[in-house]
Design a protein around this motif. Structure first.
Motif, PDB file in Angstrom:
ATOM      1  N   ARG A 184      43.748  43.889  51.199  1.00  0.00           N
ATOM      2  CA  ARG A 184      43.946  45.364  51.882  1.00  0.00           C
ATOM      3  C   ARG A 184      45.307  45.749  51.374  1.00  0.00           C
ATOM      4  O   ARG A 184      46.236  45.308  51.783  1.00  0.00           O
ATOM      5  CB  ARG A 184      43.649  45.239  52.978  1.00  0.00           C
ATOM      6  N   LEU A 185      45.213  46.916  50.542  1.00  0.00           N
ATOM      7  CA  LEU A 185      46.486  47.304  50.082  1.00  0.00           C
ATOM      8  C   LEU A 185      46.929  48.594  51.032  1.00  0.00           C
ATOM      9  O   LEU A 185      46.528  49.368  51.001  1.00  0.00           O
ATOM     10  CB  LEU A 185      46.418  47.632  48.610  1.00  0.00           C
ATOM     11  N   HIS A 186      48.061  48.412  51.663  1.00  0.00           N
ATOM     12  CA  HIS A 186      48.631  49.103  52.658  1.00  0.00           C
ATOM     13  C   HIS A 186      49.616  50.390  52.011  1.00  0.00           C
ATOM     14  O   HIS A 186      50.030  51.175  52.632  1.00  0.00           O
ATOM     15  CB  HIS A 186      49.311  48.520  53.820  1.00  0.00           C
ATOM     16  N   GLY A 187      50.316  49.959  51.034  1.00  0.00           N
ATOM     17  CA  GLY A 187      51.051  50.915  50.377  1.00  0.00           C
ATOM     18  C   GLY A 187      52.605  50.000  50.125  1.00  0.00           C
ATOM     19  O   GLY A 187      52.955  49.683  51.263  1.00  0.00           O
ATOM     20  N   THR A 188      53.166  49.805  48.968  1.00  0.00           N
ATOM     21  CA  THR A 188      54.064  48.879  48.986  1.00  0.00           C
ATOM     22  C   THR A 188      55.362  49.400  49.607  1.00  0.00           C
ATOM     23  O   THR A 188      56.022  48.606  50.376  1.00  0.00           O
ATOM     24  CB  THR A 188      54.578  48.512  47.413  1.00  0.00           C
ATOM     25  N   ASP A 198      51.947  49.567  36.856  1.00  0.00           N
ATOM     26  CA  ASP A 198      52.370  47.898  36.740  1.00  0.00           C
ATOM     27  C   ASP A 198      51.818  47.143  37.972  1.00  0.00           C
ATOM     28  O   ASP A 198      51.420  46.010  37.914  1.00  0.00           O
ATOM     29  CB  ASP A 198      53.954  47.914  36.725  1.00  0.00           C
ATOM     30  N   GLU A 199      51.878  47.720  38.968  1.00  0.00           N
ATOM     31  CA  GLU A 199      51.364  47.175  40.358  1.00  0.00           C
ATOM     32  C   GLU A 199      50.047  46.923  40.118  1.00  0.00           C
ATOM     33  O   GLU A 199      49.454  46.096  40.531  1.00  0.00           O
ATOM     34  CB  GLU A 199      51.444  48.027  41.591  1.00  0.00           C
ATOM     35  N   LEU A 200      49.142  47.861  39.653  1.00  0.00           N
ATOM     36  CA  LEU A 200      47.414  47.836  39.458  1.00  0.00           C
ATOM     37  C   LEU A 200      47.331  46.801  38.370  1.00  0.00           C
ATOM     38  O   LEU A 200      46.382  45.980  38.513  1.00  0.00           O
ATOM     39  CB  LEU A 200      47.159  48.902  39.184  1.00  0.00           C
ATOM     40  N   ARG A 201      48.316  46.723  37.350  1.00  0.00           N
ATOM     41  CA  ARG A 201      47.912  45.758  36.448  1.00  0.00           C
ATOM     42  C   ARG A 201      48.241  44.417  36.791  1.00  0.00           C
ATOM     43  O   ARG A 201      47.284  43.525  36.647  1.00  0.00           O
ATOM     44  CB  ARG A 201      48.972  46.096  35.222  1.00  0.00           C
ATOM     45  N   ARG A 202      49.239  44.252  37.822  1.00  0.00           N
ATOM     46  CA  ARG A 202      49.360  43.064  38.561  1.00  0.00           C
ATOM     47  C   ARG A 202      48.264  42.526  39.352  1.00  0.00           C
ATOM     48  O   ARG A 202      48.126  41.288  39.495  1.00  0.00           O
ATOM     49  CB  ARG A 202      50.711  43.267  39.237  1.00  0.00           C
ATOM     50  N   LEU A 203      47.867  43.561  40.060  1.00  0.00           N
ATOM     51  CA  LEU A 203      46.729  43.335  40.807  1.00  0.00           C
ATOM     52  C   LEU A 203      45.562  42.844  40.215  1.00  0.00           C
ATOM     53  O   LEU A 203      44.837  41.980  40.426  1.00  0.00           O
ATOM     54  CB  LEU A 203      46.306  44.603  41.782  1.00  0.00           C
ATOM     55  N   HIS A 204      45.333  43.457  39.042  1.00  0.00           N
ATOM     56  CA  HIS A 204      44.092  42.950  38.160  1.00  0.00           C
ATOM     57  C   HIS A 204      44.377  41.383  37.693  1.00  0.00           C
ATOM     58  O   HIS A 204      43.523  40.533  37.799  1.00  0.00           O
ATOM     59  CB  HIS A 204      44.054  43.770  36.819  1.00  0.00           C
ATOM     60  N   ASP A 205      45.660  41.017  37.231  1.00  0.00           N
ATOM     61  CA  ASP A 205      46.045  39.615  36.934  1.00  0.00           C
ATOM     62  C   ASP A 205      45.635  38.669  38.054  1.00  0.00           C
ATOM     63  O   ASP A 205      45.295  37.503  37.917  1.00  0.00           O
ATOM     64  CB  ASP A 205      47.299  39.741  36.193  1.00  0.00           C
ATOM     65  N   LEU A 206      45.978  39.182  39.282  1.00  0.00           N
ATOM     66  CA  LEU A 206      45.847  38.362  40.379  1.00  0.00           C
ATOM     67  C   LEU A 206      44.185  37.802  40.809  1.00  0.00           C
ATOM     68  O   LEU A 206      44.135  36.684  41.135  1.00  0.00           O
ATOM     69  CB  LEU A 206      46.434  38.783  41.698  1.00  0.00           C
ATOM     70  N   VAL A 207      43.483  38.893  40.633  1.00  0.00           N
ATOM     71  CA  VAL A 207      42.146  38.631  40.776  1.00  0.00           C
ATOM     72  C   VAL A 207      41.280  38.209  39.602  1.00  0.00           C
ATOM     73  O   VAL A 207      40.144  37.780  39.877  1.00  0.00           O
ATOM     74  CB  VAL A 207      41.530  39.648  41.657  1.00  0.00           C
ATOM     75  N   ASP A 208      41.877  38.390  38.392  1.00  0.00           N
ATOM     76  CA  ASP A 208      41.178  38.111  37.446  1.00  0.00           C
ATOM     77  C   ASP A 208      40.598  36.629  37.358  1.00  0.00           C
ATOM     78  O   ASP A 208      41.371  35.653  37.325  1.00  0.00           O
ATOM     79  CB  ASP A 208      41.988  38.406  35.821  1.00  0.00           C
ATOM     80  N   GLY A 209      39.231  36.488  37.021  1.00  0.00           N
ATOM     81  CA  GLY A 209      38.791  35.040  37.276  1.00  0.00           C
ATOM     82  C   GLY A 209      38.333  34.666  38.533  1.00  0.00           C
ATOM     83  O   GLY A 209      37.790  33.386  38.634  1.00  0.00           O
ATOM     84  N   ARG A 210      38.639  35.403  39.678  1.00  0.00           N
ATOM     85  CA  ARG A 210      38.492  34.678  40.916  1.00  0.00           C
ATOM     86  C   ARG A 210      37.007  34.790  41.109  1.00  0.00           C
ATOM     87  O   ARG A 210      36.376  36.080  40.870  1.00  0.00           O
ATOM     88  CB  ARG A 210      39.319  35.333  42.097  1.00  0.00           C
ATOM     89  N   PRO A 211      36.177  34.283  42.164  1.00  0.00           N
ATOM     90  CA  PRO A 211      34.812  34.544  42.378  1.00  0.00           C
ATOM     91  C   PRO A 211      34.595  35.783  43.323  1.00  0.00           C
ATOM     92  O   PRO A 211      34.987  35.455  44.658  1.00  0.00           O
ATOM     93  CB  PRO A 211      34.117  33.025  43.132  1.00  0.00           C
ATOM     94  N   THR A 212      34.224  36.924  42.822  1.00  0.00           N
ATOM     95  CA  THR A 212      33.920  38.223  43.633  1.00  0.00           C
ATOM     96  C   THR A 212      34.995  38.481  44.386  1.00  0.00           C
ATOM     97  O   THR A 212      34.936  38.467  46.135  1.00  0.00           O
ATOM     98  CB  THR A 212      32.486  37.892  44.616  1.00  0.00           C
TER      99      THR A 212
END
Length: 236
Positions: A184-188, A198-212
């Motif tokens: 849940r992203l409340h706003g940095t 950059d934050e959205l790219r970091r978010l993508h990298d965090l979840v990439d490969g995780r199950p759903t």
């Protein structure tokens, strides 16, 4: 990947064309009528997904400013008897109503969002343990967003023991249940924060490969941020 918003934010008809799920906020402040919930369920595609926030009577003390948004004020005898997972009649009734809402919406998850004032004291931990162990569980997952300064070891212990999914803002900290990611992203920098590329790219990298993984935007400019994140996913 499941990307959505915390609250409809835009018209329902437009929302369902853009996002596959919504986290219902109305159930936190004061649950809608059965008729309204049934209408929401009937007006969305069969595959559209709901998650909901538990009624604040379960999690928030009666002194919380969030109670100002209740149309029917708390009765006098409920003051000091609600929130913090107390197993009082008022809290248990609020939990039953939360479960009814989840059933009508066929919700895949129920969120227990705690205020920052719910600290990791022995009394609060005991109340949480007792509540989750004794009440009926929802058909879907039970999510927990502790907020505040909770030791990760204690959060991990409670999530394992009680079968909870640890909810966090990934711009602030990381979940102890990455195999069931619900962000849940409340706003940095606050609710009006627009997430940077950059934050959205970091978010993508965090979840990439995780199950759903679930990525839910809860900042004020959340519609634009979520659509930018979906565009990033398509590009990658």
């Amino acid at each position: 990947m499941r990307v959505g918003l915390c609250g409809w934010t835009i018209a329902q008809s437009a929302y369902v064309r853009r996002f596959p799920l919504v986290e219902v906020q109305h159930t936190f402040y004061e649950p809608p009528t059965d008729a309204m919930l049934a209408r929401w369920r009937a007006q969305v595609p069969a595959e559209f997904e709901f998650t909901i926030k538990a009624w604040q009577v379960v999690t928030h003390e009666s002194s919380s400013p969030t109670y100002r948004r209740m149309k029917q004020p708390l009765p006098d005898e409920a003051h000091g008897q609600v929130g913090a997972f107390r197993t009082t009649p008022h809290v248990l009734a609020a939990w039953r109503r939360t479960l009814e809402c989840a059933r009508i919406l066929e919700a895949s998850a129920v969120l227990l969002q705690c205020p920052k004032s719910f600290r990791p004291t022995a009394a609060n931990v005991d109340r949480l343990r007792t509540f989750v162990a004794e009440v009926e569980r929802p058909a879907g997952r039970l999510l927990w967003e502790p907020r505040g300064d909770w030791p990760r070891s204690l959060v991990a212990e409670l999530c394992t023991e009680l079968g909870l999914v640890h909810v966090v803002d990934p711009m602030q900290t990381e979940t102890v249940t990455p195999e069931q990611t619900y962000y849940r992203l409340h706003g940095t920098t606050g609710a009006r924060h627009v997430h940077t590329d950059d934050e959205l790219r970091r978010l993508h990298d965090l979840v990439d490969g995780r199950p759903t993984p679930y990525v839910m935007f809860n900042n004020i400019p959340r519609t634009g941020d979520a659509e930018r994140f979906l565009a990033l996913l398509r590009d990658r």
